[in-house]
Design an enzyme around this catalytic site. Structure first.
Site, mmCIF file in Angstrom:
data_model
loop_
_atom_site.group_PDB
_atom_site.id
_atom_site.type_symbol
_atom_site.label_atom_id
_atom_site.label_comp_id
_atom_site.label_asym_id
_atom_site.label_seq_id
_atom_site.Cartn_x
_atom_site.Cartn_y
_atom_site.Cartn_z
ATOM 1 N N ARG A 212 0.817 -1.221 0.000
ATOM 2 C CA ARG A 212 0.000 0.000 0.000
ATOM 3 C C ARG A 212 0.841 1.257 0.000
ATOM 4 O O ARG A 212 0.599 2.178 -0.785
ATOM 5 C CB ARG A 212 -0.904 0.028 1.234
ATOM 6 C CG ARG A 212 -2.217 -0.678 1.073
ATOM 7 C CD ARG A 212 -2.853 -0.881 2.439
ATOM 8 N NE ARG A 212 -1.917 -1.582 3.312
ATOM 9 C CZ ARG A 212 -1.727 -2.873 3.233
ATOM 10 N NH1 ARG A 212 -2.405 -3.597 2.384
ATOM 11 N NH2 ARG A 212 -0.854 -3.477 4.010
ATOM 12 N N THR A 213 1.803 1.324 0.879
ATOM 13 C CA THR A 213 2.556 2.579 1.013
ATOM 14 C C THR A 213 3.288 2.906 -0.280
ATOM 15 O O THR A 213 3.206 4.019 -0.800
ATOM 16 C CB THR A 213 3.554 2.480 2.193
ATOM 17 O OG1 THR A 213 2.829 2.095 3.355
ATOM 18 C CG2 THR A 213 4.236 3.799 2.443
ATOM 19 N N LYS B 141 25.881 -4.491 -2.363
ATOM 20 C CA LYS B 141 27.353 -4.473 -2.438
ATOM 21 C C LYS B 141 27.967 -3.844 -1.191
ATOM 22 O O LYS B 141 29.156 -3.650 -1.109
ATOM 23 C CB LYS B 141 27.792 -3.670 -3.667
ATOM 24 C CG LYS B 141 27.316 -4.246 -4.990
ATOM 25 C CD LYS B 141 27.719 -3.319 -6.130
ATOM 26 C CE LYS B 141 26.935 -3.649 -7.390
ATOM 27 N NZ LYS B 141 26.892 -2.502 -8.313
ATOM 28 N N ARG C 291 11.214 3.661 2.516
ATOM 29 C CA ARG C 291 10.964 2.751 3.643
ATOM 30 C C ARG C 291 12.240 1.955 3.848
ATOM 31 O O ARG C 291 12.909 1.575 2.885
ATOM 32 C CB ARG C 291 9.802 1.811 3.368
ATOM 33 C CG ARG C 291 9.693 0.727 4.439
ATOM 34 C CD ARG C 291 8.463 -0.097 4.307
ATOM 35 N NE ARG C 291 7.287 0.649 4.744
ATOM 36 C CZ ARG C 291 6.084 0.110 4.873
ATOM 37 N NH1 ARG C 291 5.896 -1.161 4.591
ATOM 38 N NH2 ARG C 291 5.065 0.831 5.275
ATOM 39 N N HIS D 194 5.881 6.133 11.078
ATOM 40 C CA HIS D 194 5.248 5.965 9.773
ATOM 41 C C HIS D 194 4.278 7.147 9.639
ATOM 42 O O HIS D 194 3.061 6.973 9.677
ATOM 43 C CB HIS D 194 4.506 4.620 9.751
ATOM 44 C CG HIS D 194 4.046 4.191 8.396
ATOM 45 N ND1 HIS D 194 4.305 4.906 7.241
ATOM 46 C CD2 HIS D 194 3.327 3.118 8.003
ATOM 47 C CE1 HIS D 194 3.757 4.282 6.211
ATOM 48 N NE2 HIS D 194 3.164 3.191 6.646
#
Lengths: 155, 308
Positions: free
Chosen positions: B55-56, B84, B105, B133
């Site tokens: 969703r986000t 890496k 995120r 959030h």
């Protein structure tokens, strides 16, 4: 007859005496102030009798004058500590430590998921003195810790 | 008061003032009513998802595209230089040179703050581990205002895993601006952390602690359900017992206030039964849709295209 005052920790010629350290905190301060690498005499007194505190710790450091920044680091561990600067066996300057508003680099965040423990970077904590307790809030993970929650420090 | 979020990072709810929150909600409302398909033309958003999200990520990306902007990015760090061993700081510093705004995120707490130190482009935090959030909280507030027609003085129950759930922490903090009466419903082991309760006390916010939904269901305007995460329990037998206590069914809604709205940040895994979906109280799908408008508002505001 009044009992003669006995020095429980031997006097120093010049340097710094950190007095009124909360009992049990002196060993942490040795690490924080990086005194393990100090090449001159460092004398440590643990659990000394104190009128006001019951028991206290004390550190005498030969040939080192603590900076204000170093003194403020001490405040996080023992806000009531006092600093005496000694010259030629005389106290030439005396001051109390001040709790800083923020403290950088010193504390290792106890939260293993904090970004500061996963990237090569400095930590940064906001310091608050609430109800006689020192609370430290990580600028990054935002978690709030008591001073007793902190396990590791960077010297 | 004029609110100007141009160039600002949106990292943590406690950093937003009440005026700023209200300005975001107002802009989201106007974008929901009147879409602006060219508002962010010639702007590029970096969509940096170092951990999975449905969703986000999709709502950030569609928010940008529906305002006429473009999106570059990744949804899997395995395809980036992170694999890496590149630091987050270096990654964001470089990506910041290519784009105008970054939505991100990351599994580590504090990563969004760290990212903001690497670039002068605005960072929108789409979740940093269990920490913050903020865009979820803003869409929660938007939804509460939309379904209750007001934000001030509401009775709101937060249900589920209140100890580890970042959405309930941020929502409780945000609601301190609006004089809510909060009911915390959770098993004892998953109750609201002390530091949040202390913050609420300091701001004179009324709250109470409960162990069953039934104790408060007829007293509230909003029932904010969250998922209890089985993996948090050392004792799985304990989890099995508890998880049934926190299931909302249509039958339980028979005694509630007529204006009650049921919200959930989703995904749900059994804590709201499907028969609730068809009641007038279910509002969680609208809530998910609102993420689009709130993220549009934030993108436009930090890019200086929409300020009150």
């Amino acid at each position: 007859m009044q009992e003669p005052k006995k020095l429980l920790v031997s006097a120093i010629n010049s340097g710094t005496v950190i007095d009124h350290i909360q009992a049990g905190m002196a060993t942490k301060l040795l690490q924080v102030l990086n005194l393990g690498t100090h090449k001159k005499i460092v004398t440590l007194g643990l659990n000394l009798p104190s009128k006001n505190m019951g028991l206290k710790d004390l550190i005498k450091i030969e040939d080192k004058e603590l900076t204000e920044q170093e003194a403020n680091k001490i405040a996080i561990f023992s806000p009531q500590a006092s600093i005496n600067i000694i010259n030629n066996y005389e106290v030439t300057k005396k001051f109390n430590v001040t709790l800083p508003e923020t403290v950088q680099s010193l504390i290792i965040c106890p939260n293993p998921k904090c970004i500061t423990n996963n990237e090569n970077m400095d930590s940064d904590f906001k310091v608050q003195h609430v109800n006689n307790q020192i609370k430290l809030q990580c600028k990054y993970c935002e978690k709030i810790f008591l001073q007793s929650d902190i396990n590791d420090y960077r010297a | 008061m004029t609110v100007n979020l141009t160039g600002k990072d949106i990292i943590s709810i406690p950093e937003l003032s009440k005026e700023e929150i209200l300005a975001v909600l107002e802009n989201a409302r106007s974008l929901k009513k009147e879409p602006q398909p060219n508002l962010l033309e010639n702007h590029v958003m970096g969509s940096c998802f170092f951990e999975p999200s449905t969703r986000t990520r999709l709502s950030f990306e569609t928010a940008m595209q529906r305002l006429g902007g473009r999106v570059v990015g990744f949804a899997d760090p395995a395809v980036t230089s992170t694999k890496k061993g590149e630091t987050l700081y270096d990654s964001i510093r470089i990506i910041g040179q290519y784009v105008d705004v970054i939505a991100m995120r990351h599994p580590l707490e504090g990563s969004a703050r760290r990212a903001s130190e690497a670039t002068n482009k605005p960072i929108l935090n789409g979740g940093d581990g269990a920490n913050q959030h903020p865009t979820q909280t803003l869409l929660d507030l938007f939804t509460i205002e939309e379904c209750q027609k007001k934000l001030d003085g509401l009775d709101i129950a937060l249900v589920g895993d209140l100890k580890y759930g970042r959405t309930t922490h941020s929502l409780a903090q945000a609601l301190t601006h609006f004089g809510a009466h909060l009911y915390f419903v959770a098993p004892n082991s998953l109750q609201m952390p002390d530091y949040i309760c202390e913050e609420l006390k300091a701001k004179n916010i009324k709250f109470s602690i409960h162990e069953k939904i039934e104790d408060i269901i007829d007293k509230v305007d909003v029932l904010y359900m969250t998922r209890i995460q089985g993996e948090r329990f050392a004792d799985q037998i304990e989890y099995q017992k508890i998880k049934h206590v926190f299931v909302l069914t249509a039958k339980m809604l028979e005694i509630v206030r007529p204006n009650l709205s049921v919200l959930h940040p989703l995904p749900r895994v059994g804590e709201i039964t499907a028969d609730v979906d068809t009641t007038k109280h279910a509002y969680y799908f609208e809530q998910a849709e609102n993420g689009l408008y709130v993220r549009q508002a934030l993108l436009a505001m930090v890019l200086g295209k929409l300020n009150k």
